[in-house]
Design an enzyme around this catalytic site. Sequence first.
Site, short mmCIF file in Angstrom:
data_model
loop_
_atom_site.label_atom_id
_atom_site.label_comp_id
_atom_site.label_asym_id
_atom_site.label_seq_id
_atom_site.Cartn_x
_atom_site.Cartn_y
_atom_site.Cartn_z
N HIS A 372 0.72 -1.26 0.12
CA HIS A 372 0.12 0.10 0.06
C HIS A 372 0.96 1.27 0.07
O HIS A 372 0.25 2.38 0.01
CB HIS A 372 -0.86 -0.01 1.29
CG HIS A 372 -2.12 -1.04 1.32
ND1 HIS A 372 -3.10 -0.91 0.82
CD2 HIS A 372 -1.91 -2.20 1.80
CE1 HIS A 372 -3.89 -2.05 0.86
NE2 HIS A 372 -3.08 -2.85 1.62
N LYS A 563 -8.27 13.57 4.75
CA LYS A 563 -7.56 12.34 4.71
C LYS A 563 -6.30 12.52 5.66
O LYS A 563 -6.43 13.57 6.36
CB LYS A 563 -6.75 12.33 3.30
CG LYS A 563 -6.23 13.66 3.01
CD LYS A 563 -5.43 13.75 1.81
CE LYS A 563 -6.33 13.74 0.30
NZ LYS A 563 -6.71 12.49 -0.72
N ARG A 564 -5.68 11.53 5.99
CA ARG A 564 -4.30 11.76 7.06
C ARG A 564 -3.51 12.98 6.68
O ARG A 564 -3.60 12.98 5.53
CB ARG A 564 -3.63 10.49 7.13
CG ARG A 564 -4.38 9.42 7.79
CD ARG A 564 -4.81 9.56 9.21
NE ARG A 564 -3.56 9.81 10.07
CZ ARG A 564 -3.33 8.96 10.83
NH1 ARG A 564 -3.92 7.68 10.91
NH2 ARG A 564 -2.09 8.95 11.71
N LYS A 569 0.49 14.39 1.07
CA LYS A 569 -0.73 14.59 0.51
C LYS A 569 -0.77 16.08 0.53
O LYS A 569 -1.75 16.75 -0.23
CB LYS A 569 -1.47 14.04 1.57
CG LYS A 569 -1.68 12.64 1.80
CD LYS A 569 -2.34 11.91 2.80
CE LYS A 569 -2.57 10.57 3.05
NZ LYS A 569 -3.03 9.67 2.01
N THR A 671 -8.59 6.44 -1.89
CA THR A 671 -9.92 6.02 -2.09
C THR A 671 -11.29 6.83 -1.50
O THR A 671 -12.02 6.61 -2.04
CB THR A 671 -10.05 4.70 -0.94
OG1 THR A 671 -9.60 5.09 0.31
CG2 THR A 671 -9.53 3.49 -1.52
N LYS A 675 -14.79 7.82 -3.68
CA LYS A 675 -16.05 8.25 -2.56
C LYS A 675 -16.62 9.44 -3.02
O LYS A 675 -17.95 9.62 -3.45
CB LYS A 675 -15.84 8.35 -1.11
CG LYS A 675 -15.37 6.91 -0.50
CD LYS A 675 -14.82 6.99 0.65
CE LYS A 675 -14.24 5.75 1.06
NZ LYS A 675 -13.37 5.62 2.20
#
Length: 825
Positions: A372, A563-564, A569, A671, A675
């Site tokens: 991952h 998100k985290r 990110k 992911t 959504k």
Amino acid sequence: MGKSGKSSEKSVFKEWLGLDEKSFQTDLDRHLNLTLGKDQEDGNHLYLYNAAALTIRDRLVERWRATREKYAEEKPKRVAYLSLEFLMGRTLTNAVLNLDMDESLRKALKTYGVTLEELAEEEHDAGLGNGGLGRLAACFLDSCATLELPVTGYGIRYDYGMFHQKIKDGYQIELPDHWLKEGNPWEFEAPENIRRIKFYGHTVAETDADGKLTMKWVDTDDVLAVPYDMPVPGYRNNTVNTLRLWKASSTNEFRLDQFNQGSYTEAVASKNEAEQISMVLYPNDVSENGKVLRLRQQYFLSSASLQDVIVRWLQRNDNSFENFAEKNSFQLNDTHPAIAVAELMRLLMDDYGMGWDEAWTITRSTMAYTNHTLLPEALERWPVRLFRTMLPRLLEIIYEINARFLREVSSHWPHDESKLRELSIIEESGDPQVRMAYLAIVGSHSVNGVAALHTELLKSGLFKTFYELWPEKFNNKTNGVTPRRWLGFCNPELTDLINATIGEGWLTDLDQLAQLKPMADKKTFQKKWMTVKKHNKARLAALVQESCDVLFDTDMLFDVQVKRIHEYKRQLLNVLHVIHLYDRIMRGDTEGMVPRCVLIGGKAAPGYFMAKLIIKLINSVADVVNKEPLADKLLKVAFLPNYRVTAMEVICAGADLSEQISTAGKEASGTGNMKFMMNGALTIGTLDGANIEIRDAVGEEDFFLFGLKADEVEQVRASYNPSQIIADDDDLKAVMHLLESGHFNLCEPGIFDPVVNTIRDPHDQWLTAADFRSFVDAQKDVASVYQQKELWARKSILNTASSGMFSSDRTIGQYADEIWRLKRS
Ligand code: F68
């Protein structure tokens, strides 16, 4: 009824508990009064929640037993999905939807004057995961049950899940998540299946009567693994699979040596040590090397689960391992349970007397590994010395696996010592380490990435030489999410509109959403679509108001990144854009600006300094912007505390714009991006992870692309000069000036220096400054499209209509066909 016509002929199904309003009413009363011993007049929602949970649970239990019977009879190949994390969220509402009990339950609840939504709020999220990896496991279980596949989830029943995040003075505070404190009606303890796990001790070689050498692992400190089973219902098909979570328990065998030395209290206290294993989820989304307790968790889960599968197999198969490999698969969710490779060898050889070759054939053909992450620093390594004391027998087996593997490497690359060093499962250094990913690759028949680009980068980068050795092992399984929770349940209004337009088949066959495409140009449909979006924005605005005390106007563009919190990110890039908009407002340059509400949410690992500082920065910028009268109608900023599954259910339905802005080549898949897309948000994103496939699916016209590509990122690094980029870009210069002048931290001078320094650092791994201009330009496109209401509506519809391939049913279908080789009906 569901697809399984066969099962519904069984007698047990004929006697099912009623699904009508009356039956629900009777059962609610019965559970409230008799099971829980409360009067209706108590009016306490928690009790009524429990009564409702038990009412639904009864109906799950009989389908659960029927599913077990069906599997016992049909003897299909089975899969154990091993994961340290299952981020399940709430169970009640999901079960009600999957079992189609919504209407009757709602009616029955009317007598109590409570809505299902109010009751649902009583349930704590089962937050047994950090982020994407844990939620993926939960979506996979939903899809496995829906596809009627015999897949069991195996995990740990943490007493404390992912920490509860509070924001105080702009800073993240972590509070314990005691999710079980009010009890958990969804779990069933199964003490008849307790397993015993060994730790510490040492090994001795013994020769048995036949002269065969066997290894014994002795003088161990054992811990018991007690299973708790949770039902996992499929969508309207009467299948209920199992999530089996292990709780650690002391053996209550006090160590005699300690007693004899008079250490009574130490002996009793060691009970505590055993039970610590399942006490708390590690809140780090990169590996936590060297933490003894974490390795204990990994071995505890792996050993308990493998023993469980083996013992139950032998019970069903006359104590024979014949066909075991053909009838069992183990999927390793990242390297966290990779020790299972060595543990399966140990169990087969030491406990069941199998020889190495036979055990190795079974191990390799049953194990499969999912990676991952592409971040090299996130690859798990454990010190050999830790293994030597905690898991001495496992270390011997790993050494033997490695020795045999390195012989294979030698024959593939004769006389190439560097290959041996490079590929060895043991990294030799002053403090030698076990490389868990290498153990997983060597011990598995399948290694998969989670999006097309990710898999390609694994093959050309991180695992290049393994790919040269075993190209056939490597495969891609692009992630997906369950459309039941992530559209059907979380967006009931859109679900109704879709149902009315194309029927209901899409919930189990998401490609059918493509039938919406012709509707994208129809004005009346666009209107209905945007009306639904508006209602969902109102729900989201209410959540923001309640948790952040910031007012979001539903006429404004809802721009969301949840998100985290992680540097790769690039929440920081998002903040730079917000500051740029603020700067424009202050300069009076507001032409073409679209009124925008920016929402950011996510948890930072408690020890991740920079991520925590970014949270503080977001809050500080939000404070200034939200207080600025000039910005009032143009810009709002909020940081949503305690982002979790239940919050995402509201967020993804209410978002207009989905921010997927990682440095290209760093996000394995994502992911959340799926959504948002399903719920009609447009994406602004880099060519990273599954964004690429999202853009391919919807078409480049309907995706806001920006930023360097993965290969460009590598090239730019060599000569990266952020200060020059800043000097050459007036907008970025102004943004940096605001940051560096302390405009957002007047009372706390200097606190953001580390953030500023990373932006200006030529070694900034995440190249934030490099993508600023292209991000700002793409955001201008966003603004311009948003002002064209019909165009936006069209793109929104097309995003949902093109999201079919991001159903986890598609993903699980591919795992089932290509890795597990399950028969599918
Ligand atoms: C948790 C614990 C540890 C020790 C390491 C990583 C994690 C974790 O949570 N990782 C994670 O969530 N990875 C994400 O997996 C998703 C599902 O495959 C991907 O979509 C994301 O890109 C990836 O970052």
